[in-house]
Design a protein around this motif. Sequence first.
Motif, mmCIF file in Angstrom:
data_model
loop_
_atom_site.group_PDB
_atom_site.id
_atom_site.type_symbol
_atom_site.label_atom_id
_atom_site.label_comp_id
_atom_site.label_asym_id
_atom_site.label_seq_id
_atom_site.Cartn_x
_atom_site.Cartn_y
_atom_site.Cartn_z
ATOM 1 N N GLU A 149 4.613 8.122 -5.747
ATOM 2 C CA GLU A 149 5.683 8.037 -6.739
ATOM 3 C C GLU A 149 6.896 7.336 -6.125
ATOM 4 O O GLU A 149 7.266 7.617 -4.979
ATOM 5 N N LEU A 150 7.499 6.464 -6.897
ATOM 6 C CA LEU A 150 8.708 5.784 -6.463
ATOM 7 C C LEU A 150 9.400 5.208 -7.688
ATOM 8 O O LEU A 150 8.871 5.248 -8.799
ATOM 9 N N ALA A 151 10.598 4.679 -7.484
ATOM 10 C CA ALA A 151 11.372 4.104 -8.572
ATOM 11 C C ALA A 151 11.956 2.773 -8.140
ATOM 12 O O ALA A 151 12.010 2.454 -6.945
ATOM 13 N N VAL A 152 12.372 1.999 -9.121
ATOM 14 C CA VAL A 152 13.133 0.778 -8.881
ATOM 15 C C VAL A 152 14.486 0.945 -9.550
ATOM 16 O O VAL A 152 14.564 1.254 -10.743
ATOM 17 N N THR A 153 15.548 0.777 -8.782
ATOM 18 C CA THR A 153 16.906 0.943 -9.295
ATOM 19 C C THR A 153 17.758 -0.227 -8.859
ATOM 20 O O THR A 153 18.014 -0.405 -7.668
ATOM 21 N N ASN A 154 18.139 -1.045 -9.823
ATOM 22 C CA ASN A 154 19.041 -2.176 -9.558
ATOM 23 C C ASN A 154 18.591 -3.030 -8.381
ATOM 24 O O ASN A 154 19.361 -3.343 -7.468
ATOM 25 N N GLY A 155 17.326 -3.385 -8.392
ATOM 26 C CA GLY A 155 16.810 -4.297 -7.376
ATOM 27 C C GLY A 155 16.360 -3.648 -6.092
ATOM 28 O O GLY A 155 15.973 -4.354 -5.155
ATOM 29 N N HIS A 156 16.377 -2.314 -6.025
ATOM 30 C CA HIS A 156 15.983 -1.611 -4.801
ATOM 31 C C HIS A 156 14.923 -0.565 -5.116
ATOM 32 O O HIS A 156 14.935 0.045 -6.178
ATOM 33 N N LEU A 157 14.028 -0.323 -4.165
ATOM 34 C CA LEU A 157 13.113 0.797 -4.260
ATOM 35 C C LEU A 157 13.871 2.077 -3.943
ATOM 36 O O LEU A 157 14.781 2.085 -3.120
ATOM 37 N N ALA A 158 13.495 3.167 -4.618
ATOM 38 C CA ALA A 158 14.229 4.417 -4.474
ATOM 39 C C ALA A 158 13.303 5.589 -4.773
ATOM 40 O O ALA A 158 12.148 5.412 -5.168
ATOM 41 N N SER A 159 13.829 6.806 -4.580
ATOM 42 C CA SER A 159 13.066 8.005 -4.904
ATOM 43 C C SER A 159 12.851 8.101 -6.407
ATOM 44 O O SER A 159 13.711 7.704 -7.206
ATOM 45 N N THR A 160 11.706 8.636 -6.782
ATOM 46 C CA THR A 160 11.413 8.829 -8.189
ATOM 47 C C THR A 160 12.327 9.893 -8.785
ATOM 48 O O THR A 160 12.809 10.784 -8.084
ATOM 49 N N ARG A 161 12.558 9.798 -10.091
ATOM 50 C CA ARG A 161 13.423 10.751 -10.788
ATOM 51 C C ARG A 161 12.738 11.158 -12.087
ATOM 52 O O ARG A 161 12.556 10.335 -12.987
ATOM 53 N N GLY A 162 12.354 12.411 -12.182
ATOM 54 C CA GLY A 162 11.764 12.899 -13.415
ATOM 55 C C GLY A 162 10.381 12.331 -13.671
ATOM 56 O O GLY A 162 9.678 11.892 -12.762
ATOM 57 N N GLU A 163 10.007 12.335 -14.938
ATOM 58 C CA GLU A 163 8.693 11.843 -15.326
ATOM 59 C C GLU A 163 8.625 10.317 -15.207
ATOM 60 O O GLU A 163 9.618 9.631 -15.444
ATOM 61 N N PRO A 164 7.456 9.787 -14.875
ATOM 62 C CA PRO A 164 7.346 8.328 -14.711
ATOM 63 C C PRO A 164 7.402 7.588 -16.041
ATOM 64 O O PRO A 164 6.948 8.097 -17.070
ATOM 65 N N ASP A 165 7.971 6.399 -16.003
ATOM 66 C CA ASP A 165 7.974 5.520 -17.175
ATOM 67 C C ASP A 165 6.656 4.771 -17.282
ATOM 68 O O ASP A 165 6.230 4.412 -18.375
ATOM 69 N N VAL A 166 6.033 4.529 -16.122
ATOM 70 C CA VAL A 166 4.748 3.830 -16.086
ATOM 71 C C VAL A 166 3.841 4.556 -15.100
ATOM 72 O O VAL A 166 4.278 4.938 -14.012
ATOM 73 N N THR A 167 2.596 4.754 -15.501
ATOM 74 C CA THR A 167 1.581 5.318 -14.621
ATOM 75 C C THR A 167 0.506 4.271 -14.374
ATOM 76 O O THR A 167 0.033 3.627 -15.315
ATOM 77 N N VAL A 168 0.150 4.093 -13.113
ATOM 78 C CA VAL A 168 -0.861 3.118 -12.723
ATOM 79 C C VAL A 168 -2.040 3.858 -12.107
ATOM 80 O O VAL A 168 -1.849 4.753 -11.283
ATOM 81 N N THR A 169 -3.233 3.495 -12.511
ATOM 82 C CA THR A 169 -4.453 4.065 -11.920
ATOM 83 C C THR A 169 -5.273 2.923 -11.338
ATOM 84 O O THR A 169 -5.596 1.959 -12.040
ATOM 85 N N ALA A 170 -5.563 3.013 -10.048
ATOM 86 C CA ALA A 170 -6.253 1.912 -9.375
ATOM 87 C C ALA A 170 -7.062 2.439 -8.205
ATOM 88 O O ALA A 170 -6.882 3.574 -7.758
ATOM 89 N N SER A 171 -7.944 1.601 -7.706
ATOM 90 C CA SER A 171 -8.663 1.922 -6.475
ATOM 91 C C SER A 171 -8.007 1.178 -5.320
ATOM 92 O O SER A 171 -7.416 0.101 -5.505
ATOM 93 N N ALA A 172 -8.129 1.754 -4.127
ATOM 94 C CA ALA A 172 -7.592 1.082 -2.948
ATOM 95 C C ALA A 172 -8.285 -0.252 -2.733
ATOM 96 O O ALA A 172 -7.648 -1.247 -2.373
ATOM 97 N N ALA A 173 -9.585 -0.284 -2.983
ATOM 98 C CA ALA A 173 -10.333 -1.526 -2.773
ATOM 99 C C ALA A 173 -9.797 -2.649 -3.647
ATOM 100 O O ALA A 173 -9.645 -3.794 -3.185
ATOM 101 N N ASP A 174 -9.473 -2.338 -4.907
ATOM 102 C CA ASP A 174 -8.962 -3.385 -5.797
ATOM 103 C C ASP A 174 -7.566 -3.846 -5.380
ATOM 104 O O ASP A 174 -7.269 -5.048 -5.392
ATOM 105 N N LEU A 175 -6.697 -2.903 -5.016
ATOM 106 C CA LEU A 175 -5.343 -3.282 -4.606
ATOM 107 C C LEU A 175 -5.365 -4.132 -3.345
ATOM 108 O O LEU A 175 -4.592 -5.088 -3.215
ATOM 109 N N ILE A 176 -6.243 -3.804 -2.418
ATOM 110 C CA ILE A 176 -6.351 -4.601 -1.192
ATOM 111 C C ILE A 176 -6.953 -5.966 -1.492
ATOM 112 O O ILE A 176 -6.518 -6.987 -0.939
#
Length: 214
Positions: A149-176
């Motif tokens: 879990e993480l967030a994007v805030t004004n051009g920076h990565l940051a800690s997540t806050r609350g429920e996610p706006d987007v959920t991604v489901t993937a395999s490590a093999a595909d991401l690599i």
Amino acid sequence: MTTRVYNQNCPIARGLDVIGERWTLLIVRELIGGPRRYSDLRAELPGIATNLLAQRLKELQESGLIDRTDLPAPIGRTVYTLTDEAWQRVLPIVQAIALFGLDKIDPQDASAITPLNGFLAGMLLSFDAAAATELDTSYRIDIDGRRFELAVTNGHLASTRGEPDVTVTASAADLITIRLGTHPNARKSALRRIRFDGDPHAVDAMRNVFSLRL
């Protein structure tokens, strides 16, 4: 157990006094993926002694790089998170080291196909800060059963806050494969298998910011 310091008054030595000890940056690496319990960190850092992990966490707290939070009932657990200072000042160091080491791993070796490597290669190293200047969005990425879990805030990565706006489901093999695959068709096929859930505009922005477009 004592902390070693360089006793040199230069910015590199002073910085290494804080983050240069063994295991320290790997602890930070784990916390980039969201809040973690002590037991989570022990599980993902095989080989670290229990007392050494406790010491490193204490040192990082004293340096203002991580927070320890006791969650209320019914959860009732203690979690560790990165502070804003760590996201802004230490994260770029972790990204630079990961980028340096990315071409040194063997993607054909099965030991490289891990959720963590999928997250690092597929998400962390593909982040485009220039494309994220107006975003304020939280994300949840499920990779082979492990959650990040993480967030994007004004051009920076940051800690997540609350429920996610987007959920991604993937395999490590595909991401690599998306990042390190040698054949364009294989990369496109891997990208098509990734599932995005959430507001269409937020999904579109995420795909743009993390270079997850066909």
